[in-house]
Write a protein that holds these residues in place. Sequence first.
Motif, mmCIF file in Angstrom:
data_model
loop_
_atom_site.group_PDB
_atom_site.id
_atom_site.type_symbol
_atom_site.label_atom_id
_atom_site.label_comp_id
_atom_site.label_asym_id
_atom_site.label_seq_id
_atom_site.Cartn_x
_atom_site.Cartn_y
_atom_site.Cartn_z
ATOM 1 N N ILE A 233 0.840 -1.187 0.000
ATOM 2 C CA ILE A 233 0.000 0.000 0.000
ATOM 3 C C ILE A 233 0.880 1.244 0.000
ATOM 4 C CG2 ILE A 233 -1.730 1.300 1.305
ATOM 5 C CD1 ILE A 233 -2.664 -1.380 2.479
ATOM 6 N N ARG A 234 0.612 2.169 -0.893
ATOM 7 C CA ARG A 234 1.371 3.419 -0.930
ATOM 8 C C ARG A 234 0.907 4.301 0.224
ATOM 9 N NH1 ARG A 234 0.873 3.078 -6.971
ATOM 10 N NH2 ARG A 234 2.977 2.621 -7.746
ATOM 11 N N VAL A 235 1.863 4.788 1.000
ATOM 12 C CA VAL A 235 1.543 5.549 2.207
ATOM 13 C C VAL A 235 2.309 6.867 2.225
ATOM 14 C CG1 VAL A 235 0.991 3.516 3.595
ATOM 15 C CG2 VAL A 235 3.358 4.342 3.504
ATOM 16 N N ASP A 236 1.841 7.802 3.073
ATOM 17 C CA ASP A 236 2.565 9.051 3.267
ATOM 18 C C ASP A 236 3.593 8.866 4.379
ATOM 19 O OD1 ASP A 236 1.196 9.174 5.692
ATOM 20 O OD2 ASP A 236 -0.112 10.829 5.089
ATOM 21 N N ALA A 237 4.216 9.957 4.800
ATOM 22 C CA ALA A 237 5.288 9.874 5.794
ATOM 23 C C ALA A 237 4.803 9.349 7.137
ATOM 24 C CB ALA A 237 5.938 11.242 5.973
ATOM 25 N N ALA A 238 3.494 9.498 7.423
ATOM 26 C CA ALA A 238 2.932 9.041 8.693
ATOM 27 C C ALA A 238 2.345 7.639 8.593
ATOM 28 C CB ALA A 238 1.864 10.013 9.176
ATOM 29 N N LEU A 239 2.476 6.997 7.414
ATOM 30 C CA LEU A 239 1.993 5.643 7.125
ATOM 31 C C LEU A 239 0.498 5.586 6.824
ATOM 32 C CD1 LEU A 239 4.015 3.420 9.647
ATOM 33 C CD2 LEU A 239 4.640 4.196 7.359
ATOM 34 N N ASP A 252 5.042 -5.466 6.290
ATOM 35 C CA ASP A 252 5.314 -5.780 4.890
ATOM 36 C C ASP A 252 4.254 -5.236 3.942
ATOM 37 O OD1 ASP A 252 7.486 -7.104 5.874
ATOM 38 O OD2 ASP A 252 6.793 -9.122 5.371
ATOM 39 N N ALA A 253 3.053 -4.921 4.462
ATOM 40 C CA ALA A 253 1.969 -4.423 3.612
ATOM 41 C C ALA A 253 2.162 -2.978 3.201
ATOM 42 C CB ALA A 253 0.634 -4.572 4.340
ATOM 43 N N ALA A 254 3.080 -2.260 3.850
ATOM 44 C CA ALA A 254 3.248 -0.824 3.615
ATOM 45 C C ALA A 254 4.480 -0.535 2.769
ATOM 46 C CB ALA A 254 3.353 -0.081 4.948
ATOM 47 N N ALA A 255 4.305 0.293 1.747
ATOM 48 C CA ALA A 255 5.446 0.789 0.969
ATOM 49 C C ALA A 255 5.996 2.010 1.692
ATOM 50 C CB ALA A 255 5.003 1.139 -0.454
ATOM 51 N N ALA A 256 6.604 1.766 2.841
ATOM 52 C CA ALA A 256 7.017 2.836 3.745
ATOM 53 C C ALA A 256 8.431 3.310 3.452
ATOM 54 C CB ALA A 256 6.921 2.352 5.196
ATOM 55 N N ARG A 257 8.675 4.541 3.835
ATOM 56 C CA ARG A 257 9.992 5.161 3.700
ATOM 57 C C ARG A 257 10.277 5.951 4.971
ATOM 58 N NH1 ARG A 257 11.939 5.518 -1.467
ATOM 59 N NH2 ARG A 257 13.389 7.134 -0.766
ATOM 60 N N SER A 258 11.559 6.209 5.215
ATOM 61 C CA SER A 258 11.946 7.144 6.259
ATOM 62 C C SER A 258 13.138 7.941 5.746
ATOM 63 C CB SER A 258 12.300 6.418 7.569
ATOM 64 O OG SER A 258 13.602 5.866 7.510
ATOM 65 N N PRO A 259 13.337 9.152 6.268
ATOM 66 C CA PRO A 259 14.455 9.964 5.776
ATOM 67 C C PRO A 259 15.813 9.288 5.933
ATOM 68 C CG PRO A 259 12.926 11.316 7.031
ATOM 69 C CD PRO A 259 12.492 9.895 7.220
ATOM 70 N N ARG A 260 16.001 8.540 7.025
ATOM 71 C CA ARG A 260 17.299 7.911 7.273
ATOM 72 C C ARG A 260 17.474 6.611 6.517
ATOM 73 N NH1 ARG A 260 18.207 6.749 13.229
ATOM 74 N NH2 ARG A 260 15.930 6.523 13.338
ATOM 75 N N ALA A 261 16.405 5.819 6.405
ATOM 76 C CA ALA A 261 16.530 4.484 5.832
ATOM 77 C C ALA A 261 16.176 4.415 4.353
ATOM 78 C CB ALA A 261 15.645 3.504 6.607
ATOM 79 N N GLY A 262 15.428 5.382 3.844
ATOM 80 C CA GLY A 262 14.925 5.287 2.484
ATOM 81 C C GLY A 262 13.757 4.320 2.438
ATOM 82 N N LEU A 294 7.448 8.941 10.047
ATOM 83 C CA LEU A 294 8.174 7.794 10.578
ATOM 84 C C LEU A 294 9.656 8.123 10.685
ATOM 85 C CD1 LEU A 294 8.358 4.712 11.273
ATOM 86 C CD2 LEU A 294 8.722 4.332 8.825
ATOM 87 N N SER A 295 10.227 7.848 11.852
ATOM 88 C CA SER A 295 11.662 8.027 12.055
ATOM 89 C C SER A 295 12.259 6.665 12.349
ATOM 90 C CB SER A 295 11.934 8.987 13.224
ATOM 91 O OG SER A 295 13.324 9.112 13.453
ATOM 92 N N PHE A 296 13.028 6.160 11.398
ATOM 93 C CA PHE A 296 13.605 4.826 11.557
ATOM 94 C C PHE A 296 14.908 4.731 10.790
ATOM 95 C CE2 PHE A 296 14.255 0.589 9.694
ATOM 96 C CZ PHE A 296 14.375 -0.167 10.846
ATOM 97 N N ASP A 318 20.777 3.413 6.358
ATOM 98 C CA ASP A 318 20.072 3.078 5.114
ATOM 99 C C ASP A 318 20.233 1.612 4.732
ATOM 100 O OD1 ASP A 318 22.702 2.981 4.307
ATOM 101 O OD2 ASP A 318 22.463 4.392 2.648
ATOM 102 N N ASP A 319 20.733 0.783 5.631
ATOM 103 C CA ASP A 319 20.865 -0.661 5.464
ATOM 104 C C ASP A 319 22.056 -1.077 4.610
ATOM 105 O OD1 ASP A 319 19.870 -3.099 6.378
ATOM 106 O OD2 ASP A 319 18.700 -3.465 4.563
ATOM 107 N N THR A 320 22.899 -0.149 4.202
ATOM 108 C CA THR A 320 24.111 -0.531 3.482
ATOM 109 C C THR A 320 25.134 -1.041 4.485
ATOM 110 O OG1 THR A 320 24.916 1.765 3.568
ATOM 111 C CG2 THR A 320 23.742 1.072 1.580
ATOM 112 N N PRO A 321 25.913 -2.068 4.109
ATOM 113 C CA PRO A 321 26.782 -2.729 5.091
ATOM 114 C C PRO A 321 28.056 -1.962 5.405
ATOM 115 C CG PRO A 321 27.051 -3.740 2.948
ATOM 116 C CD PRO A 321 25.949 -2.734 2.788
#
Length: 363
Positions: A233-239, A252-262, A294-296, A318-321
């Motif tokens: 589901i496409r969501v805004d910054a607040a989900l 997993d149902a949310a196409a979520a983003r955060s500024p730090r993680a992308g 969302l801040s994550f 951003d999950d890069t190793p």
Amino acid sequence: MTKQRVVVLGGGYAGMTAALRLAPYARVTLVDPDDRFTERVRQHERAAGRPEVTHSRARLLHGTGVEHLAARATALDADARTVRTDSGRTLGYDRLVYALGSHTDPRGAGERAFTAESPEALHKRLLDGPGRLAVVGGGLTGIEMAAEIAEAHPRWEVRLLTGGQIGGGLSTRGRAHVRTVLGRLGVRVEEGRRIADAQGVDADAVLWTAAMRAAGGLAHDAGLDTDPLSGRIRVDAALRSVSHPDVYAAGDAAAARSPRAGALRMACATALPTGAHAAGAIIAESRGAEPGPLSFGYVIQCVSLGRRDGLVQSVRADDTPRERVLTGRPAALVKEQVVRSTLRIMKLTARHPGAVRWIPGMG
């Protein structure tokens, strides 16, 4: 003031976290057909022979005021704000949390094909007799499944097939350790193998761990804006759903983003924080405030490599190793504590809803 009616669809990590966080502030109905909560992050252990990876949902919800409706949602009317279930009940809501999770496409019907969501059936097949098992998918789930099964069932010949390289999100050192352990356990890794379906794999059993897709059919049929490839589901910054802001999506149902993680990947690591944030946003709305974004940020990736080895991969937000890793028995112990902490946080949230701020990566 009358409490809002909140319906939570799905009782996995995201749905349970959202329901427990909301409990003191809303009339919450959790819709999930299973009366037991499954630790999905232990599915590889169940497939290899662990007797139980579930917990009583009634016990987890005891004393919270959350109503558990043991049913499956069959239809969502986002305009009328109602959910129809196969129990015959139709639920009205002021806010909805859509947390129905994801599933793996087995890419081939038949007795030979299994997915990570069917560990009991796979375990039964492993007990029926030794043979050749092909694990398709070189991500973390595939790695954990291949290692766990090879260690617990050494008479089975285990191969790990992937279109790219194994552990694509790991560092060079992390990937090297995975290769070493898999080799020691007798797992044959075949990279650059793009598999269309189970019919094209020469094996007695085929385990699909790739091609995950959100369980977004109900949302799509209700007219919510969903991503056509992932089903999320496409969501805004607040989900909130970008098309129906009365609906929040988490896990997993949310196409979520955060500024730090992308863009957030499908994982337990993102299910708990998005479930907690969706609940917090609904609480903020009930108080007349605008929900914050969302801040994550990611912290680590943990990989089981059987019961006596593992990998803890340090990652950027951003999950890069990063190159820093922990391996061997110490990593296996850390992984076990991380897995246990998810249930601990839920149990603590049932008594102290503010405990969700201790979820790793939030803030």
